[in-house]
Scaffold this motif. Structure first.
Motif, PDB file in Angstrom:
ATOM      1  N   ASP A   1       3.849 -16.683   7.441  1.00 14.28           N
ATOM      2  CA  ASP A   1       4.725 -15.670   6.833  1.00 14.28           C
ATOM      3  C   ASP A   1       4.016 -14.838   5.774  1.00 14.28           C
ATOM      4  O   ASP A   1       4.657 -14.236   4.920  1.00 14.28           O
ATOM      5  CB  ASP A   1       5.967 -16.327   6.232  1.00 14.28           C
ATOM      6  CG  ASP A   1       5.643 -17.411   5.211  1.00 14.28           C
ATOM      7  OD1 ASP A   1       4.488 -17.864   5.179  1.00 14.28           O
ATOM      8  OD2 ASP A   1       6.556 -17.816   4.465  1.00 14.28           O
ATOM      9  N   TRP A   2       2.678 -14.773   5.849  1.00 14.41           N
ATOM     10  CA  TRP A   2       1.941 -14.016   4.837  1.00 14.41           C
ATOM     11  C   TRP A   2       1.007 -12.983   5.446  1.00 14.41           C
ATOM     12  O   TRP A   2      -0.059 -12.703   4.915  1.00 14.41           O
ATOM     13  CB  TRP A   2       1.158 -14.968   3.918  1.00 14.41           C
ATOM     14  CG  TRP A   2       2.039 -15.743   2.988  1.00 14.41           C
ATOM     15  CD1 TRP A   2       2.305 -17.066   3.035  1.00 14.41           C
ATOM     16  CD2 TRP A   2       2.785 -15.221   1.887  1.00 14.41           C
ATOM     17  NE1 TRP A   2       3.169 -17.431   2.026  1.00 14.41           N
ATOM     18  CE2 TRP A   2       3.477 -16.309   1.299  1.00 14.41           C
ATOM     19  CE3 TRP A   2       2.941 -13.950   1.320  1.00 14.41           C
ATOM     20  CZ2 TRP A   2       4.311 -16.169   0.196  1.00 14.41           C
ATOM     21  CZ3 TRP A   2       3.767 -13.809   0.220  1.00 14.41           C
ATOM     22  CH2 TRP A   2       4.442 -14.899  -0.329  1.00 14.41           C
ATOM     23  N   GLY A   3       1.393 -12.410   6.582  1.00 12.99           N
ATOM     24  CA  GLY A   3       0.627 -11.309   7.124  1.00 12.99           C
ATOM     25  C   GLY A   3       0.657 -10.109   6.188  1.00 12.99           C
ATOM     26  O   GLY A   3       1.509 -10.004   5.292  1.00 12.99           O
ATOM     27  N   ILE A   4      -0.278  -9.193   6.388  1.00 10.66           N
ATOM     28  CA  ILE A   4      -0.453  -8.049   5.476  1.00 10.66           C
ATOM     29  C   ILE A   4      -0.180  -6.742   6.209  1.00 10.66           C
ATOM     30  O   ILE A   4      -0.744  -6.484   7.278  1.00 10.66           O
ATOM     31  CB  ILE A   4      -1.887  -8.029   4.911  1.00 10.66           C
ATOM     32  CG1 ILE A   4      -2.176  -9.305   4.109  1.00 10.66           C
ATOM     33  CG2 ILE A   4      -2.113  -6.780   4.050  1.00 10.66           C
ATOM     34  CD1 ILE A   4      -3.649  -9.446   3.706  1.00 10.66           C
ATOM     35  N   VAL A   5       0.697  -5.916   5.629  1.00  8.76           N
ATOM     36  CA  VAL A   5       0.776  -4.503   5.989  1.00  8.76           C
ATOM     37  C   VAL A   5       0.046  -3.750   4.886  1.00  8.76           C
ATOM     38  O   VAL A   5       0.397  -3.872   3.703  1.00  8.76           O
ATOM     39  CB  VAL A   5       2.230  -4.006   6.099  1.00  8.76           C
ATOM     40  CG1 VAL A   5       2.261  -2.478   6.165  1.00  8.76           C
ATOM     41  CG2 VAL A   5       2.877  -4.582   7.360  1.00  8.76           C
ATOM     42  N   ALA A   6      -0.974  -3.018   5.258  1.00 12.05           N
ATOM     43  CA  ALA A   6      -1.807  -2.340   4.269  1.00 12.05           C
ATOM     44  C   ALA A   6      -1.574  -0.839   4.332  1.00 12.05           C
ATOM     45  O   ALA A   6      -1.083  -0.301   5.327  1.00 12.05           O
ATOM     46  CB  ALA A   6      -3.280  -2.655   4.510  1.00 12.05           C
ATOM     47  N   ALA A   7      -1.940  -0.164   3.252  1.00 13.61           N
ATOM     48  CA  ALA A   7      -1.749   1.279   3.177  1.00 13.61           C
ATOM     49  C   ALA A   7      -2.947   1.936   2.523  1.00 13.61           C
ATOM     50  O   ALA A   7      -3.492   1.429   1.543  1.00 13.61           O
ATOM     51  CB  ALA A   7      -0.480   1.615   2.395  1.00 13.61           C
ATOM     52  N   SER A   8      -3.333   3.055   3.078  1.00 11.63           N
ATOM     53  CA  SER A   8      -4.283   3.946   2.419  1.00 11.63           C
ATOM     54  C   SER A   8      -3.493   5.032   1.720  1.00 11.63           C
ATOM     55  O   SER A   8      -2.590   5.630   2.316  1.00 11.63           O
ATOM     56  CB  SER A   8      -5.236   4.566   3.440  1.00 11.63           C
ATOM     57  OG  SER A   8      -5.990   5.598   2.835  1.00 11.63           O
ATOM     58  N   LEU A   9      -3.815   5.277   0.470  1.00  8.81           N
ATOM     59  CA  LEU A   9      -3.094   6.284  -0.302  1.00  8.81           C
ATOM     60  C   LEU A   9      -3.742   7.651  -0.202  1.00  8.81           C
ATOM     61  O   LEU A   9      -3.237   8.618  -0.773  1.00  8.81           O
ATOM     62  CB  LEU A   9      -3.009   5.856  -1.770  1.00  8.81           C
ATOM     63  CG  LEU A   9      -2.267   4.549  -2.011  1.00  8.81           C
ATOM     64  CD1 LEU A   9      -2.299   4.180  -3.488  1.00  8.81           C
ATOM     65  CD2 LEU A   9      -0.841   4.617  -1.512  1.00  8.81           C
ATOM     66  N   ARG A  10      -4.866   7.750   0.494  1.00 12.41           N
ATOM     67  CA  ARG A  10      -5.571   9.022   0.564  1.00 12.41           C
ATOM     68  C   ARG A  10      -5.976   9.366   2.002  1.00 12.41           C
ATOM     69  O   ARG A  10      -5.480  10.287   2.590  1.00 12.41           O
ATOM     70  CB  ARG A  10      -6.828   8.979  -0.330  1.00 12.41           C
ATOM     71  CG  ARG A  10      -6.521   8.892  -1.830  1.00 12.41           C
ATOM     72  CD  ARG A  10      -5.941  10.186  -2.347  1.00 12.41           C
ATOM     73  NE  ARG A  10      -5.704  10.127  -3.798  1.00 12.41           N
ATOM     74  CZ  ARG A  10      -4.551   9.826  -4.359  1.00 12.41           C
ATOM     75  NH1 ARG A  10      -3.510   9.511  -3.587  1.00 12.41           N
ATOM     76  NH2 ARG A  10      -4.405   9.814  -5.669  1.00 12.41           N
ATOM     77  N   SER A  11      -6.903   8.607   2.557  1.00 12.41           N
ATOM     78  CA  SER A  11      -7.573   8.986   3.799  1.00 12.41           C
ATOM     79  C   SER A  11      -7.104   8.144   4.981  1.00 12.41           C
ATOM     80  O   SER A  11      -6.811   6.953   4.819  1.00 12.41           O
ATOM     81  CB  SER A  11      -9.091   8.826   3.614  1.00 12.41           C
ATOM     82  OG  SER A  11      -9.748   8.846   4.844  1.00 12.41           O
ATOM     83  N   PRO A  12      -7.074   8.727   6.191  1.00 16.36           N
ATOM     84  CA  PRO A  12      -6.734   7.941   7.381  1.00 16.36           C
ATOM     85  C   PRO A  12      -7.907   7.162   7.965  1.00 16.36           C
ATOM     86  O   PRO A  12      -7.754   6.511   8.999  1.00 16.36           O
ATOM     87  CB  PRO A  12      -6.262   9.021   8.364  1.00 16.36           C
ATOM     88  CG  PRO A  12      -7.061  10.226   8.007  1.00 16.36           C
ATOM     89  CD  PRO A  12      -7.228  10.168   6.503  1.00 16.36           C
TER      90      PRO A  12
END
Length: 497
Positions: free
Chosen positions: A59-70
């Motif tokens: 139950d600790w998978g990660i959804v990550a995000a870039s705040l700038r570049s794809p």
């Protein structure tokens, strides 16, 4: 080049020497949203989380995000979000495929998608590796800069924020409105008291958005401080090509790292955390002693070697350490000025830590570029050098090598190295710093004065130290007349005479 890329279909093609996920990734649910999915997060926090999943957690998978570049999303998405972590040492390489990242979002493309992810009930931790610049604060005071363009934008556009702080505040606002609990905010950036800083700037923004939201957040957020340590150089095309020869498939998202890793975490979480302690992390009541040791010894010495080494024409830290004068500089700085300014916990062996640092800096397999470490110096120096400098000034201790480091940084931001080559200075204050250098010309006294009066970096107090001003002026003059390496060699010879 292989036509095949790393993904879930090609995992079975990898050689037996490569460690791959042994758990069923389809069973993993998300518990963490991570802001700033750069190489460091993938080599550090995700690596620890991967090991927890290997031990049975789901139950600790990660959804990550870039705040700038794809860029990272475009690398990971075709690979089913799999990537290789390559641990490099003088003894060789070990490769492990990491599978804990479930998705990568690109905030500027779809800010609502990131807000939705952060509002999901199952999210219990929002972690961050956004670098010093991402906190939109004044490095000298630590306070939120409400004139920062991203903060001004976020206050005017609550449904499409730009900054990490804006996403956090508006996600918490949505959770409050929906009757959901908040989450733990886990800063994993190289900043002293990073949890306290994050709490300060987030609450400042929330108070401006809605005072009632800020009041609710007191019972619905936690901001533990952390100390993180692992050297993670930028991955090059040569690294990817060499790894392809090992894997037999292409991995465009691979990250390189040293074998050493450390993570000290303040044990203050709102709704639990992965069992990182079982895989090497250390949970403590107070992180401060550990982070000061790391910031003032490792980071302080790293930056010192980066600026001085770059000016002298060295590309990597290992190259710098191969020069006897720079190796002596590192030993002396760690053993004296840096160590004098810290108090190690009873169980911490400070001399052994110094020995490890010198060994890590000499890792030839880890091509950690001096230019990369020298980035954003105006944001890093207050944490890495100035706390040590203030301690030494107050205690009457040596400031010789600290002022050497400061003089090298000033020479660096002048944008010309010792050979007369132009330097591409990557720093948010680069223009202002270059302007100071240009206005003072060859007058080293005025140059020292102008920099010590530059409050965004040095605050308001250091300009009043005549001892500091004299030492800095002397080093600036030596560097100007001799160049970095000859000036350092002269000083070391004098110290031994």
């Amino acid at each position: 080049m292989s036509e095949k890329i790393l993904n879930k279909k090609t995992l079975e093609l990898l050689p037996d020497t490569v460690t791959v996920p042994a758990y069923d990734r389809s069973e993993v649910t998300t518990g963490i949203v991570h802001l700033g999915i750069g190489a460091f997060h993938r080599a550090h926090q995700a690596w620890y989380t991967e090991q927890v999943l290997e031990r049975g957690a789901r139950d600790w998978g990660i959804v990550a995000a870039s705040l700038r570049s794809p860029t990272v999303r475009d690398q990971l998405a075709p690979q089913d979000h799999l990537y290789s972590l390559v641990e490099k040492s003088n003894a060789g390489e070990e490769v492990r495929v990491i599978g804990c990242v479930r998705e990568v979002l690109v905030a500027p493309e779809n800010p609502r998608a990131l807000l939705d992810a952060m509002t999901a009930e199952e999210i219990r931790i929002v972690s961050l590796t956004i670098t010093e610049k991402g906190y939109c604060h004044d490095p000298a005071s630590g306070e939120l800069n409400f004139d920062h363009p991203d903060i001004r934008h976020d206050l005017a556009n609550p449904h499409s924020p730009r900054s990490a702080l804006g996403f956090i505040v508006y996600a918490l606002q949505r959770r409050k409105e929906r009757g959901l609990p908040g989450f733990t905010l886990l800063s994993c950036d190289n900043l002293p008291a990073n949890g306290k800083l994050l709490e300060r700037v987030v609450f400042a923004l929330a108070s401006r958005v809605d005072p009632q939201l800020a009041e609710w957040m007191h019972g619905n957020t936690r901001c533990p401080s952390t100390m993180i340590d692992r050297i993670v150089p930028a991955t090059t095309d040569a690294d990817r090509d060499r790894l392809e020869g090992i894997l037999g498939v292409r991995d465009n998202a691979a990250v390189m790292a040293e074998p050493f890793s450390q993570w000290v975490i303040q044990d203050s979480f709102l709704r639990g955390h992965p069992d990182w302690g079982s895989v090497g992390a250390t949970f403590v009541e107070d992180v401060e002693a550990y982070e000061l040791i790391k910031l003032r010894l490792l980071n302080g010495c790293h930056s010192m070697l980066a600026y001085s080494g770059y000016l002298a024409g060295f590309e990597t830290i290992a190259d710098v350490m191969a020069e006897p004068a720079f190796a002596a500089l590192a030993r002396q700085f760690l053993a004296n000025e840096a160590s004098d300014s810290v108090a190690a916990p009873a169980e911490f062996d400070l001399e052994e830590y110094q020995r490890q640092l010198l060994e890590r800096f000499s890792n030839r397999a880890l091509r950690h570029r001096t230019w990369q470490i020298a980035m954003d110096g105006s944001q890093k120096i207050p944490q890495r050098w100035l706390g040590t400098l203030r301690h030494q000034l107050q205690s009457g201790g040596s400031i010789d090598l600290l002022t050497f480091a400061l003089a090298c940084w000033i020479r660096y931001v002048s944008a010309v190295d010792d050979a007369g080559n132009a330097i591409e200075v990557s720093d948010p204050l680069a223009r202002q710093l270059k302007s100071i250098c240009d206005s003072c010309g060859d007058n080293t006294y005025e140059l020292a004065t102008a920099f010590l009066q530059f409050a965004p970096v040095f605050g308001d107090d250091l300009q009043h130290s005549q001892r500091l001003h004299s030492a800095l002026t002397a080093w600036l003059a030596s560097l100007k007349e001799q160049g970095v390496l000859p000036a350092l060699q002269t000083r070391l010879e004098e110290s031994l005479a």
